[in-house]
Write an enzyme that holds these catalytic residues in place. Sequence first.
Site, short mmCIF file in Angstrom:
data_model
loop_
_atom_site.label_atom_id
_atom_site.label_comp_id
_atom_site.label_asym_id
_atom_site.label_seq_id
_atom_site.Cartn_x
_atom_site.Cartn_y
_atom_site.Cartn_z
N THR A 1 0.82 -1.16 0.03
CA THR A 1 0.14 -0.13 -0.02
C THR A 1 0.82 1.38 0.04
O THR A 1 0.63 2.16 -1.00
CB THR A 1 -0.92 0.02 1.20
N ASN B 1 -5.63 -9.20 -7.95
CA ASN B 1 -5.85 -9.85 -6.74
C ASN B 1 -6.99 -11.09 -6.60
O ASN B 1 -7.02 -11.92 -5.84
CB ASN B 1 -5.77 -8.94 -5.22
N GLN C 1 0.67 -9.17 -6.25
CA GLN C 1 0.44 -10.30 -6.36
C GLN C 1 0.90 -11.52 -7.40
O GLN C 1 0.85 -12.49 -7.06
CB GLN C 1 -1.26 -10.47 -6.73
N SER D 1 5.17 -6.60 -2.30
CA SER D 1 4.97 -6.78 -0.91
C SER D 1 5.43 -8.13 -0.36
O SER D 1 5.26 -9.15 -1.12
CB SER D 1 3.49 -6.75 -0.76
N HIS E 1 4.30 -10.07 2.40
CA HIS E 1 3.36 -11.14 2.93
C HIS E 1 2.54 -12.02 2.14
O HIS E 1 2.08 -13.02 2.26
CB HIS E 1 2.56 -10.47 4.17
N THR F 1 13.29 4.94 10.31
CA THR F 1 14.03 3.89 10.86
C THR F 1 13.63 2.63 10.28
O THR F 1 12.43 2.25 10.32
CB THR F 1 14.36 3.72 12.51
N CYS G 1 -9.50 -8.33 1.06
CA CYS G 1 -8.18 -8.23 1.81
C CYS G 1 -8.05 -6.91 2.52
O CYS G 1 -7.21 -6.64 3.13
CB CYS G 1 -6.98 -8.40 0.93
#
Length: 380
Positions: free
Chosen positions: A72, A140, A168, A188, A190, A226, A315
């Site tokens: 995102t 997705n 995806q 991404s 995950h 950071t 999602c």
Amino acid sequence: MTAAAYLDYNASAPIRPEARAALCRALELTGNASSVHGFGRAARREIEDAREAVAALVGARPARVVFTAGGTEANNTALAGTGRSRLVVSAGEHQSVLSAAPGAARVPLGADGVIDLDRLSSLLAEDGPSALVSVMLANNETGVIQPVSEVAARARARGALVHCDAVQAIGKVPVEMPALGVDLMSVSAHKLGGPQGVGALVVAEGIELAPLLRGGGQERRRRAGTENVAGIAGFGAAATAAARDMASGGPSAIAALRDELERRVRAIAPEAIIFGVGAPRLPNTSCIALPGLTAEIQVMALDLAGVAVGAGAACSSGKVAPSHVLRAMGASAAEAASAIRVSLGWASRPEDVERFIAAWSGLYKTWAGGRAGARTSSAA
Ligand code: PLP
């Protein structure tokens, strides 16, 4: 009874053992990766090793990878960061693109889920040099793969820049950013078995990117804050493991499971609609509609039977909203409201498909029997 079947990889994949190990190892480190002392340098090494792994997965140079807090953020950074004033997106983009580009021109999809390239060209005929085009690599919800290299060629011919949301696609199919010809690409962790809350924006050579987050010089001044050392280390390990699986036939094994699942769904319910079958698709995704039986009921009944699948654009919110993707493909409201998404991945087994089929066919028989009963009594 076998263990529960997790078939919602497109929402989030289970973490790979390699990613968990790297994440835990990096969590043990002390220090800020920007510090010059030994502690800081050890943290920095974790980040740079991961940068190499993520870059290798998409065929880019490590220096082009900007770590973010997920897909995102990468999408929002891309859409805001090039200075291009005219945004053109496909109608099937993820909400993180659509919401970041509220005034964008939308390129329609065909019934197969593929972007209308001629419409894209006509939208770019004027103002091309001030435009940024954003088209995802794989959807997705349906898994439909867009002709991104053709999009990039047409955009380039008009002087437009191209961003591709490849969240995806990476780790599921081979992705080579230079071959796609795009200027910016979001990924991404995950979705491929890394931790949640970490991703990257890959920026092609020569593209200037203004940071979305300001207030520090991290990531070559392209993303302040950071670094999430442990998350980034987990991402790197997941990227390496995903590349290894792809090289050893992972995608075709997953496609075989998905195709078998679809074959059996059709045998049980010939009236079921499978979206995007006529287009190139990810090997792991199946979007199945059974008009009349809502996605909510299917998801809940399957959950009770120990099978996890997705519904609609679930999602983002966990709520079942009518899918803008399916509507853009011409699906009726009833079809879109009855669509579930089954998505497989690195740990999927034939038993998961068996469990889905057993549960879904039981649900179908009860539902179809109830409909037949209602017809008989109304005729009486
Ligand atoms: N883009 C697509 C196509 C997605 O499917 C998702 C996640 O659902 C995202 C972007 C957002 O990624 P993240 O969850 O890492 O913020």
